[in-house]
Design an enzyme around this catalytic site. Structure first.
Site, PDB file in Angstrom:
ATOM      1  N   PRO A  13       0.821  -1.216   0.000  1.00 31.39           N
ATOM      2  CA  PRO A  13       0.000   0.000   0.000  1.00 31.39           C
ATOM      3  C   PRO A  13       0.848   1.256   0.000  1.00 31.39           C
ATOM      4  O   PRO A  13       1.969   1.270   0.517  1.00 31.39           O
ATOM      5  CB  PRO A  13      -0.801  -0.122   1.303  1.00 31.39           C
ATOM      6  CG  PRO A  13       0.088  -0.896   2.208  1.00 31.39           C
ATOM      7  CD  PRO A  13       0.816  -1.865   1.314  1.00 31.39           C
ATOM      8  N   ASP A  14       0.323   2.311  -0.577  1.00 30.73           N
ATOM      9  CA  ASP A  14       0.982   3.616  -0.550  1.00 30.73           C
ATOM     10  C   ASP A  14      -0.092   4.644  -0.215  1.00 30.73           C
ATOM     11  O   ASP A  14      -0.826   4.463   0.742  1.00 30.73           O
ATOM     12  CB  ASP A  14       1.708   3.883  -1.870  1.00 30.73           C
ATOM     13  CG  ASP A  14       2.883   4.851  -1.707  1.00 30.73           C
ATOM     14  OD1 ASP A  14       2.999   5.486  -0.638  1.00 30.73           O
ATOM     15  OD2 ASP A  14       3.673   4.988  -2.644  1.00 30.73           O
ATOM     16  N   GLY A  15      -0.259   5.709  -1.007  1.00 35.88           N
ATOM     17  CA  GLY A  15      -1.226   6.752  -0.693  1.00 35.88           C
ATOM     18  C   GLY A  15      -2.654   6.256  -0.708  1.00 35.88           C
ATOM     19  O   GLY A  15      -2.993   5.294  -1.397  1.00 35.88           O
TER      20      GLY A  15
END
Length: 109
Positions: A13-15
């Protein structure tokens, strides 16, 4: 509390952002997609695939917050991958999701 366990192809996951229905949108770096998760059930309910692997963030915008803007990166990609992913590092606008975002909160300093 664990909300959602990413599938192998979703990578990392990121933003993230929240839509008007309270669902969580997660940019999957090295997964080439943005996924929509229902935080109440912990289920993925939508996947938007993009033409590059390093998807870094997402947010809603436009006049009525019905457009999603997605950022990507090209750092960490070798020349062969960059040749296959010419859109790496670009910003994408996604329409027609059938859901809207919410205005961001501003805070006074």
């Amino acid at each position: 509390k664990l909300l959602y366990h990413l599938e192998k192809e979703e990578r990392m996951p990121d933003g993230m952002c929240i839509d008007a229905e309270g669902k969580l949108w997660v940019a999957c770096i090295d997964g080439g997609r943005v996924i929509r998760i229902d935080p109440e059930t912990g289920k993925r309910i939508q996947t938007v695939r993009l033409p590059t692997s390093r998807i870094t963030s997402c947010c809603f915008g436009g006049k009525d917050y019905s457009e999603m803007y997605v950022t990507s990166a090209y750092d960490g990609l070798d020349e062969a991958t960059l040749a296959k992913e010419p859109h790496a590092g670009e910003i994408f606008k996604i329409t027609g999701l059938g859901v809207k975002g919410i205005p961001q909160n501003f805070y006074a300093a």
